[in-house]
Design a protein around this motif. Structure first.
Motif, PDB file in Angstrom:
ATOM      1  N   ALA A 134       0.516  -1.115  -0.014  1.00 26.50           N
ATOM      2  CA  ALA A 134      -0.101  -0.077   0.098  1.00 26.50           C
ATOM      3  C   ALA A 134       0.717   1.295   0.001  1.00 26.50           C
ATOM      4  O   ALA A 134       0.669   2.122  -0.673  1.00 26.50           O
ATOM      5  CB  ALA A 134      -0.845  -0.037   1.314  1.00 26.50           C
ATOM      6  N   ARG A 135       2.190   1.355   0.713  1.00 29.68           N
ATOM      7  CA  ARG A 135       2.692   2.400   0.792  1.00 29.68           C
ATOM      8  C   ARG A 135       3.519   2.635  -0.519  1.00 29.68           C
ATOM      9  O   ARG A 135       3.823   3.680  -0.664  1.00 29.68           O
ATOM     10  CB  ARG A 135       3.618   2.492   2.142  1.00 29.68           C
ATOM     11  CG  ARG A 135       2.772   2.285   3.488  1.00 29.68           C
ATOM     12  CD  ARG A 135       3.859   2.323   4.879  1.00 29.68           C
ATOM     13  NE  ARG A 135       4.517   0.970   4.962  1.00 29.68           N
ATOM     14  CZ  ARG A 135       3.757   0.081   5.765  1.00 29.68           C
ATOM     15  NH1 ARG A 135       2.561   0.472   6.371  1.00 29.68           N
ATOM     16  NH2 ARG A 135       4.574  -0.925   6.060  1.00 29.68           N
ATOM     17  N   GLY A 136       3.861   1.827  -1.144  1.00 27.88           N
ATOM     18  CA  GLY A 136       4.358   1.960  -2.255  1.00 27.88           C
ATOM     19  C   GLY A 136       3.575   2.230  -3.520  1.00 27.88           C
ATOM     20  O   GLY A 136       3.892   2.784  -4.429  1.00 27.88           O
ATOM     21  N   SER A 137       2.134   2.391  -3.134  1.00 27.42           N
ATOM     22  CA  SER A 137       1.034   3.107  -4.097  1.00 27.42           C
ATOM     23  C   SER A 137       0.807   4.474  -3.558  1.00 27.42           C
ATOM     24  O   SER A 137      -0.340   4.843  -4.030  1.00 27.42           O
ATOM     25  CB  SER A 137       0.087   2.310  -4.539  1.00 27.42           C
ATOM     26  OG  SER A 137       0.714   0.919  -5.133  1.00 27.42           O
ATOM     27  N   GLY A 138       1.425   5.077  -2.639  1.00 31.60           N
ATOM     28  CA  GLY A 138       1.171   6.361  -2.291  1.00 31.60           C
ATOM     29  C   GLY A 138       0.406   6.266  -1.018  1.00 31.60           C
ATOM     30  O   GLY A 138      -0.410   7.655  -0.854  1.00 31.60           O
TER      31      GLY A 138
END
Length: 366
Positions: free
Chosen positions: A224-228
Motif C-alpha cells: 500500500a505504501r508503495g502506491s502512495g
C-alpha cells in the motif's frame, strides 16, 4: 482480464504450485498472449492447516505457542497480536517496560523480514552476489535474535500479560554494537538497490499497482505504501510503545516494484531508529502481569507486521479454551493485487512481481 480469443498466440500456462522461483506452493493460471500476461487466476489451498480449528481445542496459554507458528517471518507479530487480543478481552494491564520490550522485538523481526524479501528479489533479478551480500547482512540480526532470545526465528518472547523474561543492559550493549556494525554496510546495500542499472532495469515500471486500485483492493503494508497510501497501524492506532516513539511512515508514489523496494529499504532505517529510542527510553519495572480470571468477552487487536496489518479476533467464555479465535493476515489482502500487477507484464517477470507482495501462503491458508 482474459486475452483476446481470436489471437493465435493466446494460450494458458501454469505457474506453480511447485516452481523454482516461488517460496511456497501456490498455483497461478496465466492467460498469455505471446510473452505478455493478459490475465491471472490464483488457485490456493495447497497448504491448508486448519489452525483456527486447532486453536478452539487448546487453552489460551497453548494458543500462544500455536499462533507463533502461523508464519515464520512474521512469527513474532502473530504471537504479539494474539497476546494483545487476549489482554483486551480479559482486561489485563501490561507493564510499561513490557510494552517497550515488545516494540523492540517487533522491530528486530521487521528488519530481518525485509532483508529476506530484498535478498530474494536480488536472486530473482539474477544478481547473486547482491543476494549473498543481503543475506550476510541479515545474519547480523539473526545473531541478535539468537543471542537475545535463544532462537533465530520463533522467538517465544511474548506471553499473555507481557514478556516471558527481561532484557538487561548487557543485551542492549550487544544490540547497539550489532547495529553499529550493520549500518555502514547497509547504506552501501541501499545504494546498490536504488541505483544499480541491473536492478533498476528489472524493477522500474513493472508490477504497477495504481493508487486507485490499491484503495479498491484494500492492500496493506509496504504494498500500500508503495502506491502512495500512508497507512500504518503503528501510527493510526498506536499500541505497545509506538505512541511514544518518533518515526516516519515511508511512502512512495511510483506504484511499481521499485517503489515497494524503496519502502522496505527505508523502513529498515526507521526500525533502527525505533530500536535505538527504545534502548534509550525504556523504563524500569516488571515485565509481566499474570492472568487471574476468564470471563465471557470478545475483542480484537491489530498490529503492523512486516507485510502489513494483522488482525486477531477472540471470543472467550468461562473456560480457558476460546469459543472462537480468528486472524486475518496481510497476504490475504495483498493476493488480489497480483491480478493487477501481473496484467500486461512479461511472463519472465511473473515470479519477481509475485515476490513484491512478500507473499506468505502458509499464514494465508490458515
Amino acid at each position: 482480464m482474459p486475452a483476446p480469443k481470436n489471437s493465435p498466440a493466446t494460450f494458458n500456462i501454469p505457474l506453480g504450485p511447485v516452481h523454482v522461483a516461488l517460496e511456497e506452493p501456490v498455483y497461478f493460471d496465466l492467460q498469455v498472449d505471446g510473452e505478455i500476461i493478459r490475465g491471472a487466476t490464483l488457485h490456493s489451498g495447497h497448504v491448508h492447516r486448519g489452525m483456527e480449528n486447532l486453536a478452539q481445542h487448546r487453552n489460551l496459554i497453548m494458543n500462544q505457542t500455536l499462533t507463533e507458528r502461523v508464519c515464520s517471518l512474521c512469527s513474532n507479530s502473530h504471537a504479539f497480536t494474539y497476546a494483545m487480543v487476549v489482554e483486551n478481552a480479559l482486561g489485563i494491564e501490561v507493564p510499561e517496560r513490557a510494552h517497550y520490550l515488545r516494540t523492540l522485538t517487533e522491530e528486530i523481526k521487521r528488519v530481518a523480514s525485509h532483508l529476506f524479501n530484498l535478498a530474494i528479489q536480488a536472486h530473482l533479478c539474477g544478481f547473486e552476489s547482491l543476494f549473498m551480500h543481503t543475506m550476510e547482512l541479515r545474519e547480523i540480526f539473526q545473531d541478535v535474535k539468537e543471542s537475545l532470545y535463544g532462537n533465530r526465528m520463533n522467538l517465544a518472547f511474548n506471553c499473555i500479560g507481557g514478556t516471558k523474561f527481561d532484557l538487561d543492559e548487557e543485551c542492549f550493549d550487544f544490540l547497539d554494537e550489532s547495529i553499529n556494525k550493520f549500518m555502514p554496510a547497509y547504506k552501501e546495500l541501499m545504494d546498490i538497490f536504488e541505483t544499480d542499472p541491473l536492478i533498476c532495469a528489472r524493477i522500474k515500471g513493472i508490477g504497477l499497482l495504481p493508487k486507485e486500485d490499491a484503495l479498491r483492493l484494500g492492500v496493506v503494508g509496504p504494498v500500500a505504501r508503495g502506491s502512495g497510501l500512508a497507512i500504518d497501524v503503528r501510527k493510526e492506532t498506536p499500541y505497545a510503545a509506538y505512541g511514544k516513539i518518533d518515526f516516519d511512515i515511508i511512502v512512495r508514489d511510483g506504484c511499481d516494484l521499485y517503489a515497494r523496494t524503496c519502502v522496505r529499504l527505508h523502513e529498515v532505517i526507521e526500525s533502527i531508529k525505533i530500536i535505538r529510542q527504545v534502548m534509550r527510553d525504556i523504563p524500569q519495572g516488571e515485565v509481566r502481569t499474570h492472568m487471574n480470571r476468564i470471563f465471557p468477552s470478545q475483542a480484537i487487536a491489530r498490529s503492523e507486521a512486516p507485510r502489513g496489518e494483522v488482525i486477531y479476533y477472540i471470543r472467550t467464555n468461562h473456560t480457558e479454551i476460546p469459543e472462537r479465535l480468528k486472524w486475518r493476515v496481510p497476504s490475504y489482502m495483498n493476493w488480489e493485487a497480483l491480478g493487477v500487477m501481473l496484467r500486461d507484464a512479461k511472463v519472465a517477470d511473473a515470479a519477481l512481481i509475485t515476490n513484491t507482495i512478500d507473499p506468505c501462503v502458509s499464514c494465508t491458508e490458515r
